[in-house]
Design an enzyme around this catalytic site. Sequence first.
Site, PDB file in Angstrom:
ATOM      1  N   ASP A   1      31.357 106.709  90.820  1.00 23.85           N
ATOM      2  CA  ASP A   1      29.971 106.890  90.403  1.00 23.85           C
ATOM      3  C   ASP A   1      29.270 106.463  91.665  1.00 23.85           C
ATOM      4  O   ASP A   1      29.248 105.232  91.948  1.00 23.85           O
ATOM      5  CB  ASP A   1      29.661 106.380  89.274  1.00 23.85           C
ATOM      6  CG  ASP A   1      30.352 107.160  88.094  1.00 23.85           C
ATOM      7  OD1 ASP A   1      31.061 108.118  88.374  1.00 23.85           O
ATOM      8  OD2 ASP A   1      30.455 106.701  86.900  1.00 23.85           O
TER       9      ASP A   1
ATOM     10  N   LYS B   1      16.626  99.473  82.683  1.00 26.60           N
ATOM     11  CA  LYS B   1      17.474 100.528  83.391  1.00 26.60           C
ATOM     12  C   LYS B   1      16.688 101.904  83.400  1.00 26.60           C
ATOM     13  O   LYS B   1      17.009 102.383  84.565  1.00 26.60           O
ATOM     14  CB  LYS B   1      18.790 100.327  82.810  1.00 26.60           C
ATOM     15  CG  LYS B   1      19.927 101.360  83.192  1.00 26.60           C
ATOM     16  CD  LYS B   1      21.094 101.456  82.486  1.00 26.60           C
ATOM     17  CE  LYS B   1      21.867 102.322  83.193  1.00 26.60           C
ATOM     18  NZ  LYS B   1      23.547 102.169  82.550  1.00 26.60           N
TER      19      LYS B   1
ATOM     20  N   ASP C   1      26.595 113.129  90.747  1.00 25.55           N
ATOM     21  CA  ASP C   1      26.646 111.934  91.493  1.00 25.55           C
ATOM     22  C   ASP C   1      27.797 111.166  91.144  1.00 25.55           C
ATOM     23  O   ASP C   1      27.856 110.042  91.404  1.00 25.55           O
ATOM     24  CB  ASP C   1      25.611 111.131  91.666  1.00 25.55           C
ATOM     25  CG  ASP C   1      24.990 110.589  90.274  1.00 25.55           C
ATOM     26  OD1 ASP C   1      25.630 111.043  89.371  1.00 25.55           O
ATOM     27  OD2 ASP C   1      24.189 109.700  90.223  1.00 25.55           O
TER      28      ASP C   1
END
Length: 1220
Positions: free
Chosen positions: A843, A912, A1079
Amino acid sequence: MQRIAAARRHVLTTCSLSGKSVLPAGRLSSASSASFALRQTRLRSTSAATSGSSQQTIEIPKKADDDFIILRHKDMSGTTGRENFSSKVRERNEAFSIYYACLATGNVERARSLLSRLHNVPPATAIKLHNQYLFTLVGECAKAQDLSPMTQWLDKMQKEFDIVPNETTYAILCKGALGLTDKDMKEMMLKTFAEMFLKKKKGVLGDMIGQAGVYSVDEIRALIDMFGLSVANIKQGSRQVIADALAAAERQVPEDDVQNIAEVAPTKVSGPGMHLLKQSLAALIDPNYSASDNEARIPFSMLESYERQKILEESALDAAVARWKHDHEETANRGKLNPLQKSLNALLWEWHQALVPLIKDEVRRCKEAQEGTKQAKGADLDRLAYGPCLLLLSPEQLSTITILELLRLQGTGGVAEGMRVARAVLSLGKQVESEAQADMLKQQADSGILVGDMKTIFSNEKAFALAKAKAKSRAKGDMATPDTEWRPDWPHTLRARVGSVLISLLMHVAKVPNEAENSVTGEKLVEVTPAFFHAYQYSNGKKLGVIKMHPALMRHLGTDPMRGNVHPRLLPMVVPPRPWLSWNNGGYLRAKTRVMRSRDAPEQLLYLKKASDRGDLDLVFAGLDVLGRTAWAINRRVLDVAVTVWNAGEAIASIPATDTNFEYPPEPPADCDPAIRALYVRKCKEVAHANQNKHSLRCDVNYKLEIARAFVNEKMYFPHNIDFRGRAYPIPPHFNHLGNDLCRGLLVFHEAKELGAAGLRWLKIHMANVRGFDKANFSERAAYTMENLENIFDSADNPLGGKRWWLEAEDPWQCLATCFELADALRSPNPEKYMSRMPVHQDGTCNGLQHYAALGGDIVGAKQVNLEPSDSPQDVYTGVANLVAAEVERDAAAGNVNAQELVGKITRKVVKQTVMTNVYGVTWIGARDQIEGQLKDVGIPDDRAFALAAYVTKIVFSAMKSMFSGAHMIQDWLSDAAKVIAKAHPIDADDDTAMTAVIWTTPLNLPVVQPYRKISRKQIMTNLQTVFISNPDAMNEVDVRKQRTAFPPNFIHSLDATHMLMSALATSEAGITFAAVHDSYWTHASDVDKMNVMLRDAFVRLHQDDIMGNLKREFEERYKGYKTQMSALAESAEGKAILAQRASKSRAKSKEADVADVADAVDAADAASSTSAVAAMFSEEVVPKQKRTVKWWGDLVFRPLPAKGEWDVQNLKQSQYFFS
């Protein structure tokens, strides 16, 4: 002979052709010489394809600064100004669809009438319409043994419509001639049509015979023999396809033993079970299956898989009906049971039986309306529009599609226990259209060469590689879609009419048994009530028409098997997908699929077609083929655990409990305080919403488990396409590796690879990652796994009865799958020799920020997102959290009350989501809402969370700017550029529709058009209600705000999509299995190190180019000549100069005049003025109302790019945590 000569003279006279024959005299051909030439050509072609298959390095295509597609406003046919989006244009599009429906259903008379009335049609479209009509006449002429209808229409095309026939026209005429039984007449007419073609088109016969979409294999062979040609004489684009088809027709399939796959034992489950697919799609599981009664049995092989896939797609609706009927008969065989005990499928069979007669009656009325001699009125007038579309499919097909689609749509669009009417009618209309197009493709394939070609493609790897090579010639136009294959999309108005008719009929007959109580006696009664009902509800202040489902039907959907409710056309494939050959040719074998999923974006479609025709999309197509050819399998052990959990009704991981008893709060007294009543209503809505979410989740899990059970022991594939930014997605929506944790846990690669020492290490690291221990370095992660071996073995041996350690993981189902794999490997005699099928994920670290940091050259930012080498992975979220926490502590020490409440509560989790979405353009308000939710989770009271979130959001944004300064300057430049583009007008524009969208070209030559325009709606009267639908073909005024805010994230998404496709191509060249979830890139454990090198190399190749400089140059070229409104204060130098120029000249005001003034005015004024007009274009400062401003039209200009930082992208090659 006199009759033949007369026919020849008639054709020559009618079609205005005279002169000597341009064909060689004598017999038309020698069959033996043609066959020999065919074999020689096929051998040469195969040899050339094989010899050209050596590996090559995938590089970004280099192009000149102006080598990108620019479609000027005047070039967009049918899209210039509001007038072109009038009702006349919409009616013409609807007429196209009705015309094709009439041809397909045999109503040639009405089709001819419609065609005669279609005027002012673009020439490229007109020839397609007339060729389709000629193609339909072929069958009639063959029955009558008379070609005069075709030749007469050919004459009418040229004289009345001024249409020049093309190669396809003459190919259709030759096809008509081939239908003649008189041999001499046939040869004479073929020779005549060939002479006409050679004289008028000045081409070669191979161009006409190369119209592969017109002829069958036998017809092509006959033409080659008659004209004394070989395959080598056929035009280049079609040559190999025709050679393959002819070769496939001659191929003899040897008998072979069929590999019997053991039947998957049915799981004892009251809910899911995919018997639908296993029972009705015998091609999937029956080794003795044959596609037709008169066809030899095909051995179990790749070729047979193709046949099974074809049946899987073609028999979708029959499969559903068979399942419904089976369950209904089972219920009847058990005797008279309580109606409440009927299964869902038994109910659906009753609906189907009642609905088919109503559809047949409606079809009869449609036919009567079309055959009527009087002027149609009222309902009959509507039937003239939608009637031909209903006739495309059988009543049984229409009934099945209607039932399946309404069940699928339940709970969509924010409507609890139902769906919006507008969405339902449009979606159902689209499904009918798709099924009709699939039927047409099947009919054409069965009579043409497509089947032979596809069998060749799937017969071996070399043939598949050859098919991919043909994509380039197709994309460049050598094999453009034949006129006979072109089908217009149905307009929304037509879809809405078709959908509303079918839904209203279903609502009339669909009943569901429901238990009720007699209000007087209290006796329990069973009543039959409508399963659907029409209602209205308010959403965001708007009144919406909705179709609601009865609660009894909702109970069935939440607990009964979904066996008859999964549309097989939306499932994974059992053969590799068709390679992408053009923008609308690839993916499923039969279903019509586009390479780009673009919704209501006609401008994007124009650019996509142009890029496909130019061959610009070769690398995009190749990358999607790589993703589609990755073979998958079901992880049987994870499936067994998941089904056990489902049967038990326990809420575990992402599987919700079956318990549907939701407790509503007690109702307050009728005379209570209004605030208390409002609170009660809000709480009830929250409970209802939670119930709806739980039900939707159970339906989703039900679908996934059904599909997984059907594909146990199958080798399956996911065809892929892209969104408008270039991001790849699997086309099957219900079950794929982009799905949730359960989906990913259920999937493994079909191919197994030996682990080796490196692979065993990566499998341990993967175990730590899915468990949630992914912030440490690789050695620590591997050690973490070894420290938890007892828990791993316990999870593998007793997943539900043991410690359930795997349930504590961040991704529990993937963790369980890894426990199974790792336990098997470590317990094997030699773990490094273990054959593993587990996908190991790599990742990116906030991938959007990685691209921004590379674009801006941020050294600090590059370190935070692991672009720089380091001994341990950096965590940007922790970095931002530390900066925010430090600032909060400083403010608290200074006496800030808000800060004092937050000391010690700023964690990684709090920031986050905001850090992750900051790069994608999250607004300040959106970020505040995100942080507010996180603060509540850490114990901040609800009444204080809002104010504290606003305070934290300000600090988070400040921390992000300090850490990624270059990235933020790039983001600001992108926003400013989008703003001025969206407000600009072409010089030839005359209204607001000409305001342009932001358009750019990715490094892989994919043109991207932002689709954000203001919506215009059209009112449509339907059988259910009046609905307002958007016009998908309208080029409305752009939405400036959305164009500006969406461009930075969309541009970054286009870069990460480019990086992914480049990585896919590189891994394919190296023979490495590859899959991607945006991704997150997946491969076998043994190949992770190799893949990581390729990921870094691809990123370096991408960013070592001047991406931002190329973008600016493209913008300057693309928007050259565009004008934008500029303004300046009247007291400024520019303002005074403009006013002086205007005062000195008396002339009419126009854009051109103002633009001419600007150059003189600015030259005369002080160019160094502090209020530069160009700078004002990008300024957000509001001019005070009392200040007078001067406005004029000036050239669109872009501000200089921000200076790039000193970070060197080559450093990335040494960063082991770039993707980890």
